[in-house]
Design a protein around this motif. Structure first.
Motif, short mmCIF file in Angstrom:
data_model
loop_
_atom_site.label_atom_id
_atom_site.label_comp_id
_atom_site.label_asym_id
_atom_site.label_seq_id
_atom_site.Cartn_x
_atom_site.Cartn_y
_atom_site.Cartn_z
N UNK A 110 0.96 -1.43 -0.14
CA UNK A 110 0.24 0.19 0.09
C UNK A 110 0.41 1.34 -0.11
N UNK A 111 2.43 0.99 0.47
CA UNK A 111 2.86 2.32 0.43
C UNK A 111 4.14 2.35 -0.39
N UNK A 112 4.72 1.19 -0.34
CA UNK A 112 6.17 0.95 -1.41
C UNK A 112 5.70 0.69 -2.78
N UNK A 113 4.60 0.13 -2.75
CA UNK A 113 4.13 -0.12 -3.92
C UNK A 113 2.71 -0.04 -5.11
N UNK A 114 2.28 0.24 -4.31
CA UNK A 114 0.46 0.34 -5.57
C UNK A 114 0.75 1.81 -5.64
N UNK A 115 1.41 3.07 -4.93
CA UNK A 115 0.97 4.38 -5.66
C UNK A 115 2.10 4.61 -6.23
N UNK A 116 2.19 5.56 -7.28
CA UNK A 116 2.72 6.09 -7.84
C UNK A 116 3.74 6.62 -7.16
N UNK A 117 5.33 5.83 -8.41
CA UNK A 117 6.07 6.66 -8.06
C UNK A 117 6.44 5.59 -6.66
N UNK A 118 5.94 4.83 -5.76
CA UNK A 118 6.45 4.31 -4.40
C UNK A 118 7.75 3.40 -5.40
N UNK A 119 7.28 2.47 -5.62
CA UNK A 119 8.37 1.22 -6.44
C UNK A 119 9.90 2.11 -7.00
N UNK A 120 9.58 3.25 -7.73
CA UNK A 120 11.00 3.41 -7.64
C UNK A 120 11.91 4.12 -7.17
N UNK A 121 10.94 4.22 -6.34
CA UNK A 121 11.54 5.60 -4.70
C UNK A 121 12.22 4.56 -3.77
N UNK A 122 11.49 3.24 -3.55
CA UNK A 122 11.71 2.23 -2.43
C UNK A 122 13.02 0.95 -3.28
N UNK A 123 13.13 1.12 -4.88
CA UNK A 123 14.11 0.61 -5.09
C UNK A 123 15.73 0.87 -5.16
N UNK A 124 15.66 2.36 -5.34
CA UNK A 124 16.00 3.13 -5.38
C UNK A 124 16.44 3.89 -4.06
N UNK A 125 16.48 3.45 -3.09
CA UNK A 125 16.61 3.98 -1.60
C UNK A 125 17.24 2.58 -0.93
N UNK A 126 17.34 1.42 -2.21
CA UNK A 126 18.22 0.30 -1.19
C UNK A 126 17.37 -0.44 -0.37
N UNK A 127 16.35 -0.31 0.17
CA UNK A 127 15.59 -0.71 0.73
C UNK A 127 15.59 -2.07 0.90
N UNK A 128 15.42 -3.43 1.46
CA UNK A 128 15.39 -4.25 2.05
C UNK A 128 14.26 -4.78 2.71
N UNK A 129 12.63 -5.16 2.14
CA UNK A 129 11.82 -5.76 3.41
C UNK A 129 12.19 -7.33 3.57
N UNK A 130 12.13 -7.94 4.75
CA UNK A 130 11.37 -8.97 4.80
C UNK A 130 11.62 -10.44 3.70
N UNK A 131 11.66 -11.00 3.29
CA UNK A 131 10.78 -11.65 2.19
C UNK A 131 10.42 -12.78 2.53
N UNK A 132 9.24 -12.98 2.15
CA UNK A 132 7.83 -14.06 2.39
C UNK A 132 8.61 -15.45 1.97
N UNK A 133 7.71 -15.83 3.92
CA UNK A 133 8.23 -17.95 4.10
C UNK A 133 8.04 -18.42 3.25
N UNK A 134 6.66 -17.73 2.51
CA UNK A 134 6.85 -18.83 1.01
C UNK A 134 7.38 -18.69 -0.04
N UNK A 135 8.48 -18.29 0.15
CA UNK A 135 9.47 -18.76 -0.83
C UNK A 135 10.96 -18.99 -0.70
N UNK A 136 11.30 -20.12 -0.77
CA UNK A 136 11.87 -20.68 -0.38
C UNK A 136 13.55 -20.02 -1.03
N UNK A 137 14.74 -20.01 0.02
CA UNK A 137 15.73 -19.74 -0.89
C UNK A 137 16.39 -20.58 -2.66
#
Length: 240
Positions: A110-137
């Motif tokens: 809702x904050x970091x993907x859907x809004x206009x400009x949010x995904x680009x801002x998140x990616x360029x900031x170098x932020x990393x959020x915890x990956x879902x446990x439903x996806x294994x290494x």
């Protein structure tokens, strides 16, 4: 692409199948149902609803409407994917992109993907959020091995939709928008991108529609694998 699916079914001598789709695959299944309805015993749409043919896609209007209704644009990230430099931005910040693609907490979309400009801002900031446990290494490694961190071709799905590249063909061919076979819509209740209006619109063209709600985020088929598979199995049995 629907014609290619039809040819593949012909090649392996399968006259009828149960169609199941997720994400952009829901658009392809929609067209398979429109152009080759004789091939399908049923249709199951996971998270993303059926879309009738011959409809113009105005993503800016959708974003304005959803901003009013939800408080955020639903498809702001499409605006990034349409750009020529989008794939390079993703590649240059791949760890951030993959972490937001498969998050443990889907509400952050809702904050970091859907809004206009949010995904680009998140990616360029170098932020990393915890990956879902439903996806294994191992699964993530397989994903990256397949994609090679090159998402430009995948983004063509969005460009095609936003530029209405299929619209002329659909309006000339005039395929029947109504689906006569049973249809299952599996709704991911915690998905911030869930479009209730699109799900409601399905009833205009689908007489035999079953809706199942699952408590999870967008990646319903892996987040709630057993629950989804059970729902599909029961639906296939009831659909014949």
């Amino acid at each position: 692409m629907a014609a290619e699916i039809n040819e593949l079914l012909e090649h392996v001598k399968l006259s009828k199948v149960h169609g199941v789709a997720h994400d952009r695959g829901s658009f392809l299944l929609s067209r398979l149902a429109n152009y080759y309805p004789q091939r399908l015993l049923s249709c199951s749409f996971l998270a993303v609803a059926y879309r009738a043919p011959g409809q113009s896609m105005n993503i800016d209007a959708v974003n304005v409407l959803t901003k009013e209704k939800l408080g955020y644009e639903l498809y702001g990230y499409w605006k990034l994917f349409e750009r020529e430099d989008a794939s390079q931005i993703v590649k240059d910040h791949i760890e951030s992109f993959l972490s937001i693609l498969y998050p443990e907490d889907s509400s952050i979309w809702r904050e970091h993907l859907a809004p206009i400009g949010a995904l680009e801002s998140f990616a360029k900031s170098g932020k990393v959020t915890k990956r879902g446990s439903y996806i294994s290494d191992e699964e993530m490694a397989t994903h990256r091995n397949i994609m090679k961190d090159e998402y430009g071709p995948a983004m063509n799905w969005y460009r095609c939709a936003m530029q209405n590249l299929n619209l002329k063909d659909e309006r000339e061919a005039k395929p029947d928008p109504k689906i006569e076979v049973p249809v299952l819509m599996i709704v991911a209740k915690e998905d911030p991108l869930s479009n209730a209006m699109a799900i409601t619109a399905m009833r205009e063209n689908i007489a035999n529609l079953k809706v199942v709600e699952v408590e999870c985020g967008y990646w319903v088929q892996v987040e709630k694998e057993e629950e989804v598979n059970t729902a599909l199995e029961e639906f296939f049995r009831s659909a014949g």
